[in-house]
Design an enzyme around this catalytic site. Structure first.
Site, PDB file in Angstrom:
ATOM      1  N   ASP A   1      -7.632   1.866  -1.996  1.00 24.82           N
ATOM      2  CA  ASP A   1      -8.806   1.191  -2.581  1.00 24.82           C
ATOM      3  C   ASP A   1      -9.168  -0.012  -1.715  1.00 24.82           C
ATOM      4  O   ASP A   1      -9.060  -1.142  -2.163  1.00 24.82           O
ATOM      5  CB  ASP A   1      -8.537   0.781  -4.045  1.00 24.82           C
ATOM      6  CG  ASP A   1      -7.373  -0.186  -4.201  1.00 24.82           C
ATOM      7  OD1 ASP A   1      -6.446  -0.173  -3.359  1.00 24.82           O
ATOM      8  OD2 ASP A   1      -7.397  -0.995  -5.161  1.00 24.82           O
TER       9      ASP A   1
ATOM     10  N   HIS B   1       0.783  -6.313   0.222  1.00 24.04           N
ATOM     11  CA  HIS B   1       1.544  -5.409  -0.654  1.00 24.04           C
ATOM     12  C   HIS B   1       1.582  -3.969  -0.123  1.00 24.04           C
ATOM     13  O   HIS B   1       2.642  -3.347  -0.039  1.00 24.04           O
ATOM     14  CB  HIS B   1       0.919  -5.392  -2.055  1.00 24.04           C
ATOM     15  CG  HIS B   1       0.727  -6.739  -2.658  1.00 24.04           C
ATOM     16  ND1 HIS B   1       1.735  -7.429  -3.278  1.00 24.04           N
ATOM     17  CD2 HIS B   1      -0.365  -7.546  -2.741  1.00 24.04           C
ATOM     18  CE1 HIS B   1       1.277  -8.576  -3.730  1.00 24.04           C
ATOM     19  NE2 HIS B   1       0.007  -8.680  -3.418  1.00 24.04           N
TER      20      HIS B   1
HETATM   21  C1  BDR Z   1      -2.108  -4.309  -5.322  1.00 24.92           C
HETATM   22  O1  BDR Z   1      -3.320  -4.840  -5.844  1.00 24.92           O
HETATM   23  C2  BDR Z   1      -4.342  -4.725  -4.895  1.00 24.92           C
HETATM   24  O2  BDR Z   1      -5.214  -5.821  -4.951  1.00 24.92           O
HETATM   25  C3  BDR Z   1      -3.675  -4.576  -3.555  1.00 24.92           C
HETATM   26  O3  BDR Z   1      -4.489  -3.829  -2.673  1.00 24.92           O
HETATM   27  C4  BDR Z   1      -2.398  -3.867  -3.890  1.00 24.92           C
HETATM   28  O4  BDR Z   1      -2.551  -2.470  -3.867  1.00 24.92           O
HETATM   29  C5  BDR Z   1      -1.037  -5.356  -5.459  1.00 24.92           C
HETATM   30  O5  BDR Z   1      -0.900  -5.753  -6.788  1.00 24.92           O
HETATM   31 CA    CA Z   2      -4.476  -1.454  -2.798  1.00 21.82          CA
END
Ligand code: BDR
Ligand code: CA
Length: 315
Positions: free
Chosen positions: A10, A239
């Site tokens: 995403d 992340h």
């Molecule tokens: C997740 O939330 C999204 O904003 C980042 O892309 C990651 O996948 C971390 O909590």
């Molecule tokens: Ca993500």
């Protein structure tokens, strides 16, 4: 033999960094990239994926698929960190925006074409994965591995006190996926939060005069501002990049087998991941969960891998 992966993304800054890394990683073959709603709406995620693909022009073009919103809609988005377009306001152009197959079809076709060979690296809400499992109930069994950015083990959430963003966005899909009988690994905030990319690290990335270095700076610098203003942090979390490396280099992580589920209705706890850690658990173990990480080695891999990608892209 390179590992066959599907990236479910995403984009999203950290998702975009994974695309920069993975599309040139000699250890993987990216067979498909499917876009899901989360940080931005699914159509925007798909547009961002296509724009990145066009900009990077990787040697092998993966199949692309676009998702749709969860049945009850997306409760929020991640633009407060990822910027108005999900890529820090980069505004990357797409020459021709393609209309794509549904993500769940692309996932099912790719898994059926290479049974027991595909690892799905799920970097957003689990909507597309749940829909693929509903479309073809054999898919969980035919998957080699599913690795997920999501949830928390002992740390607080990042979108509510109890919930991590991806799981909060679509808890019903997350619950279905947690219950599916496939080999899965969860990379929760407890470990993804341990890796922080600083300005010093950005200095070690390929120079701004390379295509990859330029794109990375364009998307990363606005995130630095957002993290400083919103969280008081001098650095950003990546992340999804941590999850990608957990899929490829699990030896850099400590994992344990647990039984996990998702709270779907709680007034304060929607999207919370719950694990049966009683002395004698009543739930059956259904996933590996990362609880520790060699963060310096992971950070070094991120920097060297992105520099490698920079060398691969023609200027
Ligand atoms: C997740 O939330 C999204 O904003 C980042 O892309 C990651 O996948 C971390 O909590
Ligand atoms: Ca993500």
């Amino acid at each position: 033999m390179p590992k066959k992966v599907i990236l479910d993304v995403d984009p999203g800054i950290d998702d975009a960094i994974v695309l920069c890394y993975a599309l040139f990683d000699p250890e993987v073959e990216v067979v498909a990239v499917t876009s899901v709603g989360g940080n931005v709406a699914p159509q925007v995620a798909s547009r961002n994926t296509q724009a990145i693909m066009e900009y990077l022009d990787p040697p092998r073009l993966p199949r692309l698929g676009v998702g749709s919103e969860p049945d009850d809609g997306l409760p929020l988005d991640g633009r407060y960190v990822h910027g108005i377009d999900g890529l820090g306001g980069t505004d990357l152009p797409v020459a021709v925006l393609r209309s794509l197959h549904p993500a769940e079809k692309v996932i099912c076709d790719a898994v059926r074409a290479a049974p027991n060979e595909i690892t799905i690296i799920a970097l957003g809400p689990l909507t597309n994965i749940a829909r693929a499992f509903q479309r073809d109930s054999e898919i969980p069994r035919l998957l080699r591995h599913l690795v997920i950015t999501g949830g928390t083990l002992d740390s607080p959430g990042n979108i509510t006190p109890a919930a991590e963003f991806n799981i909060y966005c679509d808890p019903l899909s997350a619950k279905q996926v947690f219950q599916a009988s496939c080999i899965k690994t969860l990379i929760p905030l407890d470990v993804t939060n341990r890796v922080k990319l600083t300005l010093g690290d950005v200095d070690q990335l390929a120079s701004d005069s390379t295509k990859v270095g330029h794109l990375l700076r364009c998307i990363i610098m606005p995130a630095f501002r957002a993290y400083r203003q919103r969280f008081g942090l001098e650095g950003i979390h990546v992340h999804d990049m941590v999850t990608y490396l957990a899929a490829l280099h699990p030896q850099l992580f400590a994992m344990k087998s647990l039984s996990g589920n998702v709270e779907t209705v709680g007034e304060l706890t929607r999207g919370m991941t719950v694990f049966d850690r009683r002395r004698i658990p009543a739930w059956r173990e259904n996933m590996n969960v990362a609880y520790n990480i060699k963060e310096e080695q992971v950070l070094t891999k991120i920097i060297t891998g992105l520099n490698f990608s920079a060398q691969c892209v023609e200027e």
